[in-house]
Design a protein around this motif. Structure first.
Motif, PDB file in Angstrom:
ATOM      1  N   HIS A 166     -24.770  66.404 155.419  1.00 40.34           N
ATOM      2  CA  HIS A 166     -23.561  65.647 155.753  1.00 40.34           C
ATOM      3  C   HIS A 166     -23.717  64.984 157.113  1.00 40.34           C
ATOM      4  CE1 HIS A 166     -21.140  67.600 152.563  1.00 40.34           C
ATOM      5  NE2 HIS A 166     -21.907  68.640 152.821  1.00 40.34           N
ATOM      6  N   THR A 167     -22.924  63.935 157.335  1.00 41.85           N
ATOM      7  CA  THR A 167     -22.909  63.236 158.621  1.00 41.85           C
ATOM      8  C   THR A 167     -21.467  62.964 159.017  1.00 41.85           C
ATOM      9  OG1 THR A 167     -22.898  61.001 157.672  1.00 41.85           O
ATOM     10  CG2 THR A 167     -25.059  62.027 158.024  1.00 41.85           C
ATOM     11  N   ASP A 168     -21.279  62.514 160.266  1.00 36.96           N
ATOM     12  CA  ASP A 168     -19.950  62.031 160.636  1.00 36.96           C
ATOM     13  C   ASP A 168     -19.828  60.594 160.133  1.00 36.96           C
ATOM     14  OD1 ASP A 168     -21.032  60.269 162.643  1.00 36.96           O
ATOM     15  OD2 ASP A 168     -21.035  61.914 164.075  1.00 36.96           O
ATOM     16  N   GLU A 169     -18.704  59.971 160.379  1.00 34.82           N
ATOM     17  CA  GLU A 169     -18.423  58.658 159.797  1.00 34.82           C
ATOM     18  C   GLU A 169     -19.064  57.486 160.530  1.00 34.82           C
ATOM     19  OE1 GLU A 169     -14.158  57.564 161.816  1.00 34.82           O
ATOM     20  OE2 GLU A 169     -14.160  58.918 160.098  1.00 34.82           O
ATOM     21  N   ARG A 170     -19.662  57.742 161.683  1.00 36.96           N
ATOM     22  CA  ARG A 170     -20.268  56.643 162.429  1.00 36.96           C
ATOM     23  C   ARG A 170     -21.566  56.225 161.758  1.00 36.96           C
ATOM     24  NH1 ARG A 170     -19.846  59.620 168.116  1.00 36.96           N
ATOM     25  NH2 ARG A 170     -20.521  61.306 166.749  1.00 36.96           N
ATOM     26  N   GLY A 171     -21.842  54.954 161.728  1.00 40.69           N
ATOM     27  CA  GLY A 171     -23.029  54.425 161.069  1.00 40.69           C
ATOM     28  C   GLY A 171     -22.677  53.871 159.698  1.00 40.69           C
ATOM     29  N   ARG A 178     -22.926  53.361 155.585  1.00 36.50           N
ATOM     30  CA  ARG A 178     -22.997  54.317 154.478  1.00 36.50           C
ATOM     31  C   ARG A 178     -24.458  54.623 154.130  1.00 36.50           C
ATOM     32  NH1 ARG A 178     -23.531  54.955 149.129  1.00 36.50           N
ATOM     33  NH2 ARG A 178     -22.129  56.398 148.088  1.00 36.50           N
ATOM     34  N   GLU A 179     -25.280  53.603 154.063  1.00 38.40           N
ATOM     35  CA  GLU A 179     -26.691  53.779 153.709  1.00 38.40           C
ATOM     36  C   GLU A 179     -27.427  54.622 154.746  1.00 38.40           C
ATOM     37  OE1 GLU A 179     -25.139  50.770 153.854  1.00 38.40           O
ATOM     38  OE2 GLU A 179     -24.924  50.427 151.693  1.00 38.40           O
ATOM     39  N   TYR A 180     -27.171  54.330 156.019  1.00 39.59           N
ATOM     40  CA  TYR A 180     -27.817  55.083 157.086  1.00 39.59           C
ATOM     41  C   TYR A 180     -27.397  56.551 157.025  1.00 39.59           C
ATOM     42  CZ  TYR A 180     -29.435  56.705 161.573  1.00 39.59           C
ATOM     43  OH  TYR A 180     -30.065  57.443 162.551  1.00 39.59           O
ATOM     44  N   ASN A 181     -26.107  56.787 156.821  1.00 34.80           N
ATOM     45  CA  ASN A 181     -25.610  58.156 156.779  1.00 34.80           C
ATOM     46  C   ASN A 181     -26.143  58.928 155.575  1.00 34.80           C
ATOM     47  OD1 ASN A 181     -24.247  57.977 159.193  1.00 34.80           O
ATOM     48  ND2 ASN A 181     -22.324  57.335 158.254  1.00 34.80           N
ATOM     49  N   MET A 182     -26.304  58.269 154.446  1.00 31.94           N
ATOM     50  CA  MET A 182     -26.897  58.946 153.280  1.00 31.94           C
ATOM     51  C   MET A 182     -28.338  59.363 153.607  1.00 31.94           C
ATOM     52  SD  MET A 182     -24.649  59.266 150.907  1.00 31.94           S
ATOM     53  CE  MET A 182     -25.523  59.532 149.392  1.00 31.94           C
ATOM     54  N   ALA A 183     -29.083  58.485 154.252  1.00 34.05           N
ATOM     55  CA  ALA A 183     -30.466  58.812 154.620  1.00 34.05           C
ATOM     56  C   ALA A 183     -30.511  59.925 155.671  1.00 34.05           C
ATOM     57  CB  ALA A 183     -31.185  57.556 155.133  1.00 34.05           C
ATOM     58  N   LEU A 184     -29.610  59.876 156.648  1.00 38.50           N
ATOM     59  CA  LEU A 184     -29.572  60.905 157.686  1.00 38.50           C
ATOM     60  C   LEU A 184     -29.200  62.264 157.088  1.00 38.50           C
ATOM     61  CD1 LEU A 184     -29.758  61.813 160.627  1.00 38.50           C
ATOM     62  CD2 LEU A 184     -27.394  60.998 160.955  1.00 38.50           C
ATOM     63  N   GLY A 185     -28.228  62.295 156.193  1.00 34.76           N
ATOM     64  CA  GLY A 185     -27.865  63.541 155.525  1.00 34.76           C
ATOM     65  C   GLY A 185     -29.036  64.121 154.748  1.00 34.76           C
ATOM     66  N   GLU A 186     -29.801  63.248 154.111  1.00 35.19           N
ATOM     67  CA  GLU A 186     -30.983  63.711 153.370  1.00 35.19           C
ATOM     68  C   GLU A 186     -32.065  64.228 154.314  1.00 35.19           C
ATOM     69  OE1 GLU A 186     -34.071  62.241 149.888  1.00 35.19           O
ATOM     70  OE2 GLU A 186     -32.306  61.047 150.343  1.00 35.19           O
ATOM     71  N   VAL A 193     -29.524  67.504 148.531  1.00 34.65           N
ATOM     72  CA  VAL A 193     -28.607  66.421 148.196  1.00 34.65           C
ATOM     73  C   VAL A 193     -27.935  65.941 149.478  1.00 34.65           C
ATOM     74  CG1 VAL A 193     -26.639  67.925 147.697  1.00 34.65           C
ATOM     75  CG2 VAL A 193     -26.748  65.692 146.635  1.00 34.65           C
ATOM     76  N   SER A 194     -27.688  64.644 149.552  1.00 36.93           N
ATOM     77  CA  SER A 194     -27.007  64.086 150.719  1.00 36.93           C
ATOM     78  C   SER A 194     -25.658  63.531 150.295  1.00 36.93           C
ATOM     79  CB  SER A 194     -27.835  62.968 151.344  1.00 36.93           C
ATOM     80  OG  SER A 194     -27.110  62.371 152.407  1.00 36.93           O
ATOM     81  N   TYR A 195     -24.627  63.899 151.040  1.00 39.08           N
ATOM     82  CA  TYR A 195     -23.308  63.322 150.835  1.00 39.08           C
ATOM     83  C   TYR A 195     -22.962  62.347 151.951  1.00 39.08           C
ATOM     84  CZ  TYR A 195     -22.629  66.807 147.210  1.00 39.08           C
ATOM     85  OH  TYR A 195     -22.750  67.567 146.079  1.00 39.08           O
ATOM     86  N   GLY A 196     -23.831  62.230 152.945  1.00 41.60           N
ATOM     87  CA  GLY A 196     -23.552  61.323 154.053  1.00 41.60           C
ATOM     88  C   GLY A 196     -22.206  61.632 154.669  1.00 41.60           C
ATOM     89  N   GLU A 197     -21.371  60.608 154.797  1.00 43.26           N
ATOM     90  CA  GLU A 197     -20.044  60.756 155.401  1.00 43.26           C
ATOM     91  C   GLU A 197     -18.961  60.993 154.358  1.00 43.26           C
ATOM     92  OE1 GLU A 197     -18.397  56.398 156.143  1.00 43.26           O
ATOM     93  OE2 GLU A 197     -20.549  56.524 156.590  1.00 43.26           O
ATOM     94  N   GLU A 198     -19.346  61.097 153.080  1.00 42.98           N
ATOM     95  CA  GLU A 198     -18.378  61.087 151.985  1.00 42.98           C
ATOM     96  C   GLU A 198     -17.537  62.351 151.843  1.00 42.98           C
ATOM     97  OE1 GLU A 198     -17.831  58.258 150.301  1.00 42.98           O
ATOM     98  OE2 GLU A 198     -19.368  57.362 151.570  1.00 42.98           O
TER      99      GLU A 198
END
Length: 177
Positions: free
Chosen positions: A112-117, A119-127, A150-155
């Motif tokens: 997971h990530t926070d909402e900054r960035g 959507r694509e970047y956050n999905m990659a960072l979560g992964e 699995v990555s949920y990013g900011e979702e």
């Protein structure tokens, strides 16, 4: 013409495949797969986890003696980082020990990530975050067949808000057994 029945069958098969591919895989808004939450207060965050306090050298050791899943199943990351913080290594070690001792157990590492960035970047960072945890578990002797990333990013935020406290709670990897 004999082509028409084949076209209908093909169209039906493709429609079913599309519906199956779009179906939900489960899970809840807080990132848990079974509807339970990590925190005793229902917030999804156990007290002391973000700051790293309460993670003394015995973290997880009592839970391993009877084969139960470790109580702490969430680790947190710095902003824009996939580096595992040293204060969470005991949590990772306890989860690795559980997985090694229980060869049939499987875990999904939810990044997971926070909402900054974006959507694509956050999905990659979560992964990347979940992948870093997977690498740690592998070095500890956990079988790759027991781990899914699995990555949920900011979702699926654990905390709503646009302040550092909320952001810190959302930058995490959750062990979902």
């Amino acid at each position: 013409m004999q082509f028409k029945p084949y076209a209908r069958t093909l169209a039906a098969a493709l429609s079913l495949a599309l519906v199956a591919g779009c179906s939900s895989t489960g899970g809840t808004q807080d990132g848990s797969m079974d509807g339970s939450r990590d925190g005793a207060d229902g917030s999804g965050v156990s007290s002391g986890q973000v700051s790293g306090s309460g993670l003394g050298g015995t973290a997880g050791s009592d839970q391993q003696a009877d084969g139960r899943i470790p109580q702490q199943r969430t680790i947190y990351f710095e902003f824009d980082s996939d580096r595992i913080r040293s204060e969470f290594e005991p949590v990772l070690a306890a989860n690795a020990r559980y997985l090694r001792d229980n060869g049939g157990a499987r875990v999904v590492l939810q990044g997971h990530t926070d909402e900054r960035g974006t959507r694509e970047y956050n999905m990659a960072l979560g992964e990347r975050r979940a992948g870093a945890v997977e690498d740690f578990l592998s070095v500890q002797g956990v079988s790759p067949s027991q781990v899914e990333v699995v990555s949920y990013g900011e979702e699926r935020p654990a905390a709503r808000g646009q302040n550092e406290d909320a952001y810190a709670q959302n930058r995490r990897v959750v062990f979902a057994y």
